[in-house]
Write a protein that holds these residues in place. Structure first.
Motif, PDB file in Angstrom:
ATOM      1  N   LEU A  92      49.719  27.667  25.902  1.00  0.00           N
ATOM      2  CA  LEU A  92      49.398  29.046  26.265  1.00  0.00           C
ATOM      3  C   LEU A  92      48.341  29.096  27.358  1.00  0.00           C
ATOM      4  O   LEU A  92      47.324  28.407  27.288  1.00  0.00           O
ATOM      5  N   GLU A  93      48.579  29.966  28.335  1.00  0.00           N
ATOM      6  CA  GLU A  93      47.734  30.088  29.526  1.00  0.00           C
ATOM      7  C   GLU A  93      47.350  31.553  29.731  1.00  0.00           C
ATOM      8  O   GLU A  93      48.193  32.447  29.598  1.00  0.00           O
ATOM      9  N   ALA A  94      46.081  31.800  30.089  1.00  0.00           N
ATOM     10  CA  ALA A  94      45.610  33.168  30.335  1.00  0.00           C
ATOM     11  C   ALA A  94      46.114  33.722  31.667  1.00  0.00           C
ATOM     12  O   ALA A  94      46.350  34.923  31.786  1.00  0.00           O
ATOM     13  N   PHE A  95      46.288  32.862  32.673  1.00  0.00           N
ATOM     14  CA  PHE A  95      46.714  33.309  33.995  1.00  0.00           C
ATOM     15  C   PHE A  95      48.142  33.852  33.915  1.00  0.00           C
ATOM     16  O   PHE A  95      49.044  33.182  33.448  1.00  0.00           O
ATOM     17  N   GLY A  96      48.317  35.092  34.333  1.00  0.00           N
ATOM     18  CA  GLY A  96      49.617  35.755  34.211  1.00  0.00           C
ATOM     19  C   GLY A  96      49.669  36.714  33.035  1.00  0.00           C
ATOM     20  O   GLY A  96      50.556  37.549  32.949  1.00  0.00           O
ATOM     21  N   GLY A  97      48.716  36.584  32.129  1.00  0.00           N
ATOM     22  CA  GLY A  97      48.604  37.494  30.993  1.00  0.00           C
ATOM     23  C   GLY A  97      47.469  38.475  31.248  1.00  0.00           C
ATOM     24  O   GLY A  97      47.029  38.654  32.386  1.00  0.00           O
ATOM     25  N   ASP A  98      46.983  39.111  30.190  1.00  0.00           N
ATOM     26  CA  ASP A  98      45.858  40.021  30.350  1.00  0.00           C
ATOM     27  C   ASP A  98      45.161  40.271  29.030  1.00  0.00           C
ATOM     28  O   ASP A  98      45.662  39.913  27.967  1.00  0.00           O
ATOM     29  N   LEU A  99      43.986  40.877  29.126  1.00  0.00           N
ATOM     30  CA  LEU A  99      43.243  41.338  27.966  1.00  0.00           C
ATOM     31  C   LEU A  99      43.079  42.837  28.110  1.00  0.00           C
ATOM     32  O   LEU A  99      42.581  43.323  29.132  1.00  0.00           O
ATOM     33  N   LYS A 100      43.544  43.576  27.113  1.00  0.00           N
ATOM     34  CA  LYS A 100      43.369  45.027  27.097  1.00  0.00           C
ATOM     35  C   LYS A 100      42.381  45.353  25.971  1.00  0.00           C
ATOM     36  O   LYS A 100      42.579  44.937  24.827  1.00  0.00           O
ATOM     37  N   MET A 101      41.323  46.069  26.345  1.00  0.00           N
ATOM     38  CA  MET A 101      40.312  46.489  25.383  1.00  0.00           C
ATOM     39  C   MET A 101      40.261  48.014  25.397  1.00  0.00           C
ATOM     40  O   MET A 101      40.123  48.612  26.466  1.00  0.00           O
ATOM     41  N   VAL A 102      40.383  48.614  24.223  1.00  0.00           N
ATOM     42  CA  VAL A 102      40.296  50.074  24.126  1.00  0.00           C
ATOM     43  C   VAL A 102      38.920  50.409  23.551  1.00  0.00           C
ATOM     44  O   VAL A 102      38.586  50.041  22.424  1.00  0.00           O
ATOM     45  N   VAL A 103      38.117  51.083  24.391  1.00  0.00           N
ATOM     46  CA  VAL A 103      36.753  51.455  24.030  1.00  0.00           C
ATOM     47  C   VAL A 103      36.600  52.954  24.255  1.00  0.00           C
ATOM     48  O   VAL A 103      36.844  53.442  25.360  1.00  0.00           O
ATOM     49  N   PHE A 104      36.224  53.682  23.220  1.00  0.00           N
ATOM     50  CA  PHE A 104      36.060  55.137  23.301  1.00  0.00           C
ATOM     51  C   PHE A 104      37.318  55.798  23.852  1.00  0.00           C
ATOM     52  O   PHE A 104      37.261  56.758  24.617  1.00  0.00           O
ATOM     53  N   GLY A 105      38.494  55.258  23.521  1.00  0.00           N
ATOM     54  CA  GLY A 105      39.762  55.823  23.964  1.00  0.00           C
ATOM     55  C   GLY A 105      40.158  55.433  25.378  1.00  0.00           C
ATOM     56  O   GLY A 105      41.204  55.856  25.861  1.00  0.00           O
ATOM     57  N   ILE A 106      39.338  54.660  26.055  1.00  0.00           N
ATOM     58  CA  ILE A 106      39.627  54.229  27.425  1.00  0.00           C
ATOM     59  C   ILE A 106      40.104  52.779  27.394  1.00  0.00           C
ATOM     60  O   ILE A 106      39.471  51.919  26.781  1.00  0.00           O
ATOM     61  N   THR A 107      41.235  52.502  28.064  1.00  0.00           N
ATOM     62  CA  THR A 107      41.768  51.140  28.118  1.00  0.00           C
ATOM     63  C   THR A 107      41.197  50.418  29.329  1.00  0.00           C
ATOM     64  O   THR A 107      41.300  50.890  30.457  1.00  0.00           O
ATOM     65  N   ILE A 108      40.583  49.285  29.067  1.00  0.00           N
ATOM     66  CA  ILE A 108      40.040  48.410  30.105  1.00  0.00           C
ATOM     67  C   ILE A 108      40.937  47.183  30.148  1.00  0.00           C
ATOM     68  O   ILE A 108      41.185  46.548  29.121  1.00  0.00           O
ATOM     69  N   THR A 109      41.441  46.844  31.329  1.00  0.00           N
ATOM     70  CA  THR A 109      42.326  45.690  31.478  1.00  0.00           C
ATOM     71  C   THR A 109      41.633  44.611  32.293  1.00  0.00           C
ATOM     72  O   THR A 109      41.086  44.892  33.361  1.00  0.00           O
ATOM     73  N   CYS A 110      41.661  43.386  31.776  1.00  0.00           N
ATOM     74  CA  CYS A 110      41.096  42.227  32.477  1.00  0.00           C
ATOM     75  C   CYS A 110      42.212  41.220  32.721  1.00  0.00           C
ATOM     76  O   CYS A 110      43.054  40.987  31.842  1.00  0.00           O
ATOM     77  N   THR A 111      42.209  40.633  33.920  1.00  0.00           N
ATOM     78  CA  THR A 111      43.195  39.601  34.258  1.00  0.00           C
ATOM     79  C   THR A 111      42.481  38.387  34.833  1.00  0.00           C
ATOM     80  O   THR A 111      41.422  38.514  35.462  1.00  0.00           O
ATOM     81  N   ALA A 112      43.079  37.226  34.627  1.00  0.00           N
ATOM     82  CA  ALA A 112      42.536  35.976  35.167  1.00  0.00           C
ATOM     83  C   ALA A 112      42.958  35.838  36.625  1.00  0.00           C
ATOM     84  O   ALA A 112      44.106  36.111  36.975  1.00  0.00           O
ATOM     85  N   GLY A 113      42.026  35.390  37.467  1.00  0.00           N
ATOM     86  CA  GLY A 113      42.312  35.216  38.886  1.00  0.00           C
ATOM     87  C   GLY A 113      42.999  33.911  39.208  1.00  0.00           C
ATOM     88  O   GLY A 113      43.427  33.694  40.342  1.00  0.00           O
ATOM     89  N   GLY A 114      43.137  33.040  38.228  1.00  0.00           N
ATOM     90  CA  GLY A 114      43.788  31.742  38.418  1.00  0.00           C
ATOM     91  C   GLY A 114      43.934  31.051  37.077  1.00  0.00           C
ATOM     92  O   GLY A 114      43.521  31.595  36.041  1.00  0.00           O
ATOM     93  N   PRO A 115      44.522  29.868  37.072  1.00  0.00           N
ATOM     94  CA  PRO A 115      44.716  29.136  35.812  1.00  0.00           C
ATOM     95  C   PRO A 115      43.387  28.832  35.114  1.00  0.00           C
ATOM     96  O   PRO A 115      42.354  28.678  35.762  1.00  0.00           O
ATOM     97  N   GLN A 116      43.454  28.773  33.796  1.00  0.00           N
ATOM     98  CA  GLN A 116      42.257  28.450  33.022  1.00  0.00           C
ATOM     99  C   GLN A 116      41.916  26.972  33.185  1.00  0.00           C
ATOM    100  O   GLN A 116      42.784  26.146  33.450  1.00  0.00           O
TER     101      GLN A 116
END
Length: 158
Positions: A126-150
């Motif tokens: 499993l690799e983070a690059f190409g995937g994402d992390l979605k965090m819902v805080v106070f009803g707002i979705t924050i999306t984080c993505t990797a800029g390259g392979p882990q």
């Protein structure tokens, strides 16, 4: 009598060496590497290095993300961030880790989410690059993505 003492002494020495060898032997890790670093860009909170730490027990696995560089813009209470981490499988498809676990984070503090729970199979890579992390805080979705392979490489599960 001397032979008996020598025999007992040799047996004790051999037993001690064997026990020491077992005590110093490395424990088998179910996932390798156990931690990896990514450079993440988030829609809120900034850009920076983040560490992913993985554990595995059978088919159950967890991943925790920590970063001192990605900052919480507001104070966030303990266990108030609903997170979904999507990792890319080497053979195709995705693996999803979810949870609502985090420490209390002060405004301007580094972000930590997890452990996030997921299911893995033996041999999953499993690799983070190409995937994402979605965090819902106070009803707002924050999306984080990797800029390259882990680094040092993908998580490989036993």
């Amino acid at each position: 009598m001397t032979r008996t003492r020598l025999g007992i002494g040799a047996a004790l020495a051999a037993g001690t060496l064997a026990a020491t060898g077992l005590a110093l032997a490395p424990t088998a890790a179910a996932v390798t590497p156990q931690s990896a670093t990514i450079n993440a860009t988030c829609s809120i909170g900034g850009t920076g290095a983040a560490t992913l730490t993985a554990t595995q027990t059978g088919t159950a696995a967890t991943i925790t993300l920590t970063s001192t560089e990605i900052k919480a813009p507001l104070s966030v209470g303990q266990d108030s961030i609903a997170s979904t981490l999507t990792l890319v499988k080497a053979g195709g498809g995705n693996s999803v880790f979810t949870g609502q676990k985090n420490p209390a984070i002060p405004a301007g503090g580094g972000v930590t989410v997890g452990p996030l729970d997921g299911t893995v199979a033996a041999g999953d890579s499993l690799e983070a690059f190409g995937g994402d992390l979605k965090m819902v805080v106070f009803g707002i979705t924050i999306t984080c993505t990797a800029g390259g392979p882990q680094s040092p490489g993908p998580f490989v599960f036993e």
